[in-house]
Enzyme design. Sequence first.
Site, short mmCIF file in Angstrom:
data_model
loop_
_atom_site.label_atom_id
_atom_site.label_comp_id
_atom_site.label_asym_id
_atom_site.label_seq_id
_atom_site.Cartn_x
_atom_site.Cartn_y
_atom_site.Cartn_z
N HIS A 251 -12.76 -0.23 2.20
CA HIS A 251 -11.39 -0.50 2.58
C HIS A 251 -11.02 0.15 3.92
O HIS A 251 -10.85 -0.56 4.91
CB HIS A 251 -10.47 -0.04 1.44
CG HIS A 251 -9.02 -0.24 1.70
ND1 HIS A 251 -8.05 0.03 0.78
CD2 HIS A 251 -8.35 -0.67 2.79
CE1 HIS A 251 -6.86 -0.23 1.27
NE2 HIS A 251 -7.02 -0.66 2.50
N HIS B 63 -7.69 1.01 9.22
CA HIS B 63 -9.05 0.54 8.94
C HIS B 63 -9.91 0.74 10.19
O HIS B 63 -10.45 -0.23 10.74
CB HIS B 63 -9.04 -0.94 8.56
CG HIS B 63 -8.13 -1.30 7.42
ND1 HIS B 63 -7.71 -2.59 7.17
CD2 HIS B 63 -7.55 -0.55 6.45
CE1 HIS B 63 -6.92 -2.61 6.10
NE2 HIS B 63 -6.80 -1.38 5.66
N GLU C 85 0.82 -1.22 0.00
CA GLU C 85 0.00 0.00 0.00
C GLU C 85 0.86 1.27 0.00
O GLU C 85 0.33 2.38 0.01
CB GLU C 85 -0.96 -0.01 1.20
CG GLU C 85 -2.14 -0.95 0.96
CD GLU C 85 -3.13 -1.04 2.11
OE1 GLU C 85 -2.70 -0.87 3.26
OE2 GLU C 85 -4.30 -1.30 1.84
ZN LIG Z 1 -5.51 -0.93 3.95
#
Ligand SMILES: [Zn+2]
Length: 295
Positions: free
Chosen positions: A158, A97, A76
């Site tokens: 997400h 998250h 990421e």
């Molecule tokens: Zn993530």
Amino acid sequence: MRTEEQLRADIVELGRRLWERGYVASNDGNISARIDERRLITTPKSVSKGFMTPEMMVITDYDGKKLSGDRDPSSELKMHLQVYRDRPDARAVVHAHPPTATAFAVAGIPLDRAVLAEVVTTLGSIPIAEYATPSTDELPAACSKYLKAHDGLLLANHGALAIGPDLYTAYHRMETIEHFAKISLATRMLGRENLLSREEVQRLQGLRGMYGIAAPAPVCTDDNVTLGAGGQADCQVVQAPWAPTGTRLVANDPGLETRHERTLASLASLGGDGEIRLTYRELTALIEDAVRNLK
Ligand SMILES: [Zn+2]
């Protein structure tokens, strides 16, 4: 400016806070910061953010190429690199998250309603970047649309992304996003959400200078985001209705009920045809009432 050693310690501390607060599960989430114009420091992949040590960090260039570190950066990282490209003023990025904010991102509900003065002054609005598969190039592209004008984003289905001039500010923005989401959820469960007026939003944003808050972009003039060069948003959508002169909060003032009833009465007396003029506020009240009756 923080030294590399200080940045390593900051990332360990903030990773611990993310994990303790339940903003990440398993090995989720990632943190990064600029060291200098050539290098950035970031969290390693496949490690719980609650249990990192300073030497675990990875140093890369701004194309994501590893320069040093025993471990590899998260896939990421691409999203972080996009932030540094789009926002020369950003020096740190926190991705997590957090459950309530992520629930809004899953439900497709942006955190863009003017309900908390503090949030209006600091973050403005928190839009949702369209869904893209994590770790692909599509995700940075989806974020890029909003990055120039926002310091906090939800990522559809997400999580959330917060950016700042330093690590602690970026982290605190993540806390604000989750806190705002929790309050918004509770408010909606209570069935009532009094929005601040647009005038109040402008007043609050006018105070930013006094608090030394640098806003990335002004509030959009209507409810649609305008796209500037490169298809990037250049303003923030903040849901805040215009209030009649002299009032600052829109719903719930004592006169509203009566005016509302008067509007309904005049609508009824018109029968089928004829023209009726409604103020924006009356129209909003009628629509809100209709929606409430639907539930
Ligand atoms: Zn993530």
